[in-house]
Design an enzyme around this catalytic site. Structure first.
Site, PDB file in Angstrom:
ATOM      1  N   GLU A 143       0.805  -1.236   0.000  1.00 11.84           N
ATOM      2  CA  GLU A 143       0.000   0.000   0.000  1.00 11.84           C
ATOM      3  C   GLU A 143       0.836   1.283   0.000  1.00 11.84           C
ATOM      4  O   GLU A 143       0.647   2.156   0.853  1.00 11.84           O
ATOM      5  CB  GLU A 143      -0.984  -0.023   1.178  1.00 11.84           C
ATOM      6  CG  GLU A 143      -1.905  -1.221   1.125  1.00 11.84           C
ATOM      7  CD  GLU A 143      -2.832  -1.356   2.334  1.00 11.84           C
ATOM      8  OE1 GLU A 143      -3.018  -0.371   3.066  1.00 11.84           O
ATOM      9  OE2 GLU A 143      -3.354  -2.467   2.540  1.00 11.84           O
ATOM     10  N   ASN A 184       1.829  -4.818  -3.223  1.00  6.83           N
ATOM     11  CA  ASN A 184       0.420  -5.152  -2.974  1.00  6.83           C
ATOM     12  C   ASN A 184      -0.326  -3.855  -2.676  1.00  6.83           C
ATOM     13  O   ASN A 184       0.111  -3.061  -1.852  1.00  6.83           O
ATOM     14  CB  ASN A 184       0.364  -6.103  -1.765  1.00  6.83           C
ATOM     15  CG  ASN A 184      -0.995  -6.711  -1.530  1.00  6.83           C
ATOM     16  OD1 ASN A 184      -1.682  -7.109  -2.469  1.00  6.83           O
ATOM     17  ND2 ASN A 184      -1.396  -6.793  -0.270  1.00  6.83           N
ATOM     18  N   HIS A 220     -10.896  -5.328  -1.844  1.00  9.83           N
ATOM     19  CA  HIS A 220     -11.888  -5.154  -0.780  1.00  9.83           C
ATOM     20  C   HIS A 220     -13.020  -4.325  -1.379  1.00  9.83           C
ATOM     21  O   HIS A 220     -12.857  -3.119  -1.590  1.00  9.83           O
ATOM     22  CB  HIS A 220     -11.270  -4.414   0.416  1.00  9.83           C
ATOM     23  CG  HIS A 220     -10.185  -5.185   1.090  1.00  9.83           C
ATOM     24  ND1 HIS A 220     -10.430  -6.342   1.802  1.00  9.83           N
ATOM     25  CD2 HIS A 220      -8.845  -4.992   1.142  1.00  9.83           C
ATOM     26  CE1 HIS A 220      -9.289  -6.813   2.282  1.00  9.83           C
ATOM     27  NE2 HIS A 220      -8.306  -6.022   1.887  1.00  9.83           N
ATOM     28  N   GLU A 248      -6.659 -10.145  -1.532  1.00  5.02           N
ATOM     29  CA  GLU A 248      -7.409  -9.963  -0.269  1.00  5.02           C
ATOM     30  C   GLU A 248      -8.906  -9.809  -0.548  1.00  5.02           C
ATOM     31  O   GLU A 248      -9.571  -8.947   0.032  1.00  5.02           O
ATOM     32  CB  GLU A 248      -6.903  -8.721   0.481  1.00  5.02           C
ATOM     33  CG  GLU A 248      -5.420  -8.722   0.769  1.00  5.02           C
ATOM     34  CD  GLU A 248      -4.950  -7.562   1.650  1.00  5.02           C
ATOM     35  OE1 GLU A 248      -5.789  -6.829   2.205  1.00  5.02           O
ATOM     36  OE2 GLU A 248      -3.722  -7.405   1.785  1.00  5.02           O
ATOM     37  N   ASP A 250     -12.734  -9.617  -0.587  1.00  5.31           N
ATOM     38  CA  ASP A 250     -13.961  -9.769   0.202  1.00  5.31           C
ATOM     39  C   ASP A 250     -14.987  -8.765  -0.304  1.00  5.31           C
ATOM     40  O   ASP A 250     -14.648  -7.822  -1.015  1.00  5.31           O
ATOM     41  CB  ASP A 250     -13.725  -9.682   1.717  1.00  5.31           C
ATOM     42  CG  ASP A 250     -12.980  -8.449   2.189  1.00  5.31           C
ATOM     43  OD1 ASP A 250     -12.980  -7.433   1.460  1.00  5.31           O
ATOM     44  OD2 ASP A 250     -12.412  -8.494   3.291  1.00  5.31           O
TER      45      ASP A 250
HETATM   46  O1  G3I Z   1      -4.314  -8.163  18.795  1.00  5.76           O
HETATM   47  C1  G3I Z   1      -5.376  -7.427  19.375  1.00  5.76           C
HETATM   48  C2  G3I Z   1      -6.037  -8.219  20.489  1.00  5.76           C
HETATM   49  O2  G3I Z   1      -5.109  -8.402  21.512  1.00  5.76           O
HETATM   50  C3  G3I Z   1      -7.281  -7.460  20.978  1.00  5.76           C
HETATM   51  O3  G3I Z   1      -7.960  -8.237  21.897  1.00  5.76           O
HETATM   52  C4  G3I Z   1      -8.203  -7.147  19.813  1.00  5.76           C
HETATM   53  C5  G3I Z   1      -9.407  -6.304  20.245  1.00  5.76           C
HETATM   54  O4  G3I Z   1     -10.008  -5.656  19.153  1.00  5.76           O
HETATM   55  O5  G3I Z   1      -7.491  -6.416  18.834  1.00  5.76           O
HETATM   56  C6  G3I Z   1      -6.404  -7.131  18.308  1.00  5.76           C
HETATM   57  O6  G3I Z   1      -5.775  -6.387  17.306  1.00  5.76           O
HETATM   58  C7  G3I Z   1      -6.479  -6.282  16.072  1.00  5.76           C
HETATM   59  C8  G3I Z   1      -5.645  -6.947  14.989  1.00  5.76           C
HETATM   60  O7  G3I Z   1      -6.287  -6.772  13.754  1.00  5.76           O
HETATM   61  C9  G3I Z   1      -5.434  -8.442  15.226  1.00  5.76           C
HETATM   62  O8  G3I Z   1      -6.680  -9.114  15.167  1.00  5.76           O
HETATM   63  C10 G3I Z   1      -6.671  -4.824  15.761  1.00  5.76           C
HETATM   64  O9  G3I Z   1      -7.562  -4.251  16.706  1.00  5.76           O
HETATM   65  C11 G3I Z   1      -7.246  -4.652  14.376  1.00  5.76           C
HETATM   66  O10 G3I Z   1      -7.261  -3.277  14.024  1.00  5.76           O
HETATM   67  C12 G3I Z   1      -6.382  -5.408  13.388  1.00  5.76           C
HETATM   68  O11 G3I Z   1      -7.004  -5.271  12.122  1.00  5.76           O
HETATM   69  C13 G3I Z   1      -6.275  -5.760  11.016  1.00  5.76           C
HETATM   70  C14 G3I Z   1      -5.965  -4.630  10.060  1.00  5.76           C
HETATM   71  O12 G3I Z   1      -5.340  -5.138   8.909  1.00  5.76           O
HETATM   72  C15 G3I Z   1      -5.076  -3.588  10.693  1.00  5.76           C
HETATM   73  O13 G3I Z   1      -4.821  -2.544   9.812  1.00  5.76           O
HETATM   74  C16 G3I Z   1      -7.147  -6.797  10.329  1.00  5.76           C
HETATM   75  O14 G3I Z   1      -7.295  -7.936  11.176  1.00  5.76           O
HETATM   76  C17 G3I Z   1      -6.528  -7.204   9.010  1.00  5.76           C
HETATM   77  O15 G3I Z   1      -7.441  -7.982   8.280  1.00  5.76           O
HETATM   78  C18 G3I Z   1      -6.183  -5.979   8.192  1.00  5.76           C
HETATM   79  O16 G3I Z   1      -5.581  -6.410   7.010  1.00  5.76           O
HETATM   80  C19 G3I Z   1      -5.273  -5.405   6.039  1.00  5.76           C
HETATM   81  C20 G3I Z   1      -4.067  -5.903   5.283  1.00  5.76           C
HETATM   82  O17 G3I Z   1      -3.004  -6.179   6.159  1.00  5.76           O
HETATM   83  C21 G3I Z   1      -3.622  -4.921   4.225  1.00  5.76           C
HETATM   84  N1  G3I Z   1      -4.743  -4.556   3.348  1.00  5.76           N
HETATM   85  C22 G3I Z   1      -5.954  -4.122   4.029  1.00  5.76           C
HETATM   86  C23 G3I Z   1      -6.403  -5.155   5.037  1.00  5.76           C
HETATM   87  C24 G3I Z   1      -7.721  -4.784   5.669  1.00  5.76           C
HETATM   88  O18 G3I Z   1      -7.590  -3.625   6.434  1.00  5.76           O
END
Ligand code: G3I
Length: 329
Positions: A143, A184, A220, A248, A250
């Site tokens: 990105e 990506n 997305h 990715e 969805d």
């Molecule tokens: O790890 C903590 C956990 O300890 C806590 O209990 C929980 C409570 O909400 O949060 C957890 O962290 C989360 C993390 O994912 C792991 O699950 C974060 O809040 C959450 O913001 C984070 O989101 C991820 C996001 O990237 C962050 O920018 C998504 O799962 C993930 O699918 C998303 O993936 C990105 C790609 O890397 C790049 N392209 C876009 C895509 C979607 O945003």
């Protein structure tokens, strides 16, 4: 308790031929993002990942913030778990993501120019070295471009200048000469200012001999559907001599997910599949999760959800069958 019981249960078999087999017959790896915690705690989730998919992408577990939240203290158990399970299931792994402005550890943001340069190279070497021969493809730069078509502000751009992108690919090639190296991007699936800038960037990298092998388009989207220029866009990138991939996919739905909305979602998933199949250079199609119970849309986008092929109980939605049909024809 009820949840604990459910998590120990076997997966209900899904109807029809598994996606990985349907993909194999069309020459495309069908993949999914996976979460280490779900894979560890939920037997049915684990079984479906192994049975249905030919490749996996760790959703968060290889990001810099996840592996080195504190400088020098490495946490790689979750990434190791995903890679180990993939090896057991005979799956390819897409490594995600080495140089990415998001989910960076705080200490990285505080580094000066020379230190950031050294730390970034060390991170690339460490991750690619550890998984050499087991992670076949890496998102080296993730990105890097804004919707308006500029290079995105980040510690990398601000401190290292625009050359950070080429440098990351060169470091990555040295770290694992056999891995496929990808850039990506999100929101560049159609022809628009962002994908125009990405195109110019990739063309320039290729012209300068920078080792880049592929371009990932995240995909997305929502019920508004696909950009009409999706296939044309994939083709113009392929003509630069790189692989392309859907990385990715969805299709988010505004809650609640009514039957009518899920029926509308299905052909959008099918069109994503058909677009990749229409382009020779598109050999990987990865969904960003396969169940609404473990999807970033459900977790982090208020008012949105239902963005994947299976519902929260791992039952097939119309989209699942639509993807099967699209792969068959
Ligand atoms: O790890 C903590 C956990 O300890 C806590 O209990 C929980 C409570 O909400 O949060 C957890 O962290 C989360 C993390 O994912 C792991 O699950 C974060 O809040 C959450 O913001 C984070 O989101 C991820 C996001 O990237 C962050 O920018 C998504 O799962 C993930 O699918 C998303 O993936 C990105 C790609 O890397 C790049 N392209 C876009 C895509 C979607 O945003």
């Amino acid at each position: 308790m009820a949840d604990a019981r459910r998590q120990g249960r076997d997966a209900e078999p899904l109807p029809g031929t598994v996606l990985r087999e349907l993909g194999r017959e069309r020459g495309v790896f069908i993949g999914t993002a996976v979460r280490a915690a779900a894979q560890r705690d939920n037997k049915a989730y684990r079984q479906l990942v192994a049975a249905q998919f030919a490749s996996v992408t760790p959703e968060n577990e290889m990001k810099w913030g996840a592996v080195e939240a504190k400088r020098g203290e490495l946490r790689l158990e979750d990434a190791d778990r995903i890679v180990g399970a993939a090896q057991d299931a005979g799956q390819a792994v897409r490594g995600h993501a080495l140089v990415f402005h998001s989910q960076l550890p705080g200490w990285v943001e505080g580094l000066g120019r020379a230190e950031l340069r050294t730390a970034t190279r060390a991170h690339i070497r460490r991750m690619m070295g550890r998984y050499r021969g087991r992670v076949a493809i890496w998102d080296v730069v993730n990105e890097p471009i804004t919707d308006g078509g500029e290079l995105r502000r980040s510690p990398f751009l601000d401190k290292l200048g625009p050359g950070y992108i080429a440098q990351a690919f060169r470091d990555a090639r040295r770290a694992d000469p056999k891995a496929k190296l990808y850039i990506n991007e999100i929101g560049g699936e159609g022809i628009n200012p962002k994908s125009d800038r990405l195109y110019a960037l990739v063309r320039d990298l290729k012209a300068r001999g920078v080792p880049i092998d592929g371009v990932g388009f995240q995909m997305h989207v929502n019920l508004a559907g696909l950009q009409p220029t999706y296939v044309e866009n994939l083709r113009r990138f392929a003509a630069l001599g790189v692989e392309v991939a859907i990385t990715e996919a969805d299709v988010g739905v505004r809650l609640p997910p009514t039957p009518a909305k899920l029926r509308k979602q299905a052909p959008i998933f099918a069109a994503i599949v058909r677009g990749c199949l229409a382009v020779q250079a598109c050999k990987h199609l990865t969904f960003w999760g396969f169940t609404d119970g473990h999807s970033w849309i459900s977790t982090t986008q208020p008012g949105w959800g239902a963005a994947t092929l299976l519902d929260e109980q791992l039952r097939p939605k119309p989209a699942f069958r639509a993807v099967q049909r699209a792969l068959r024809r």
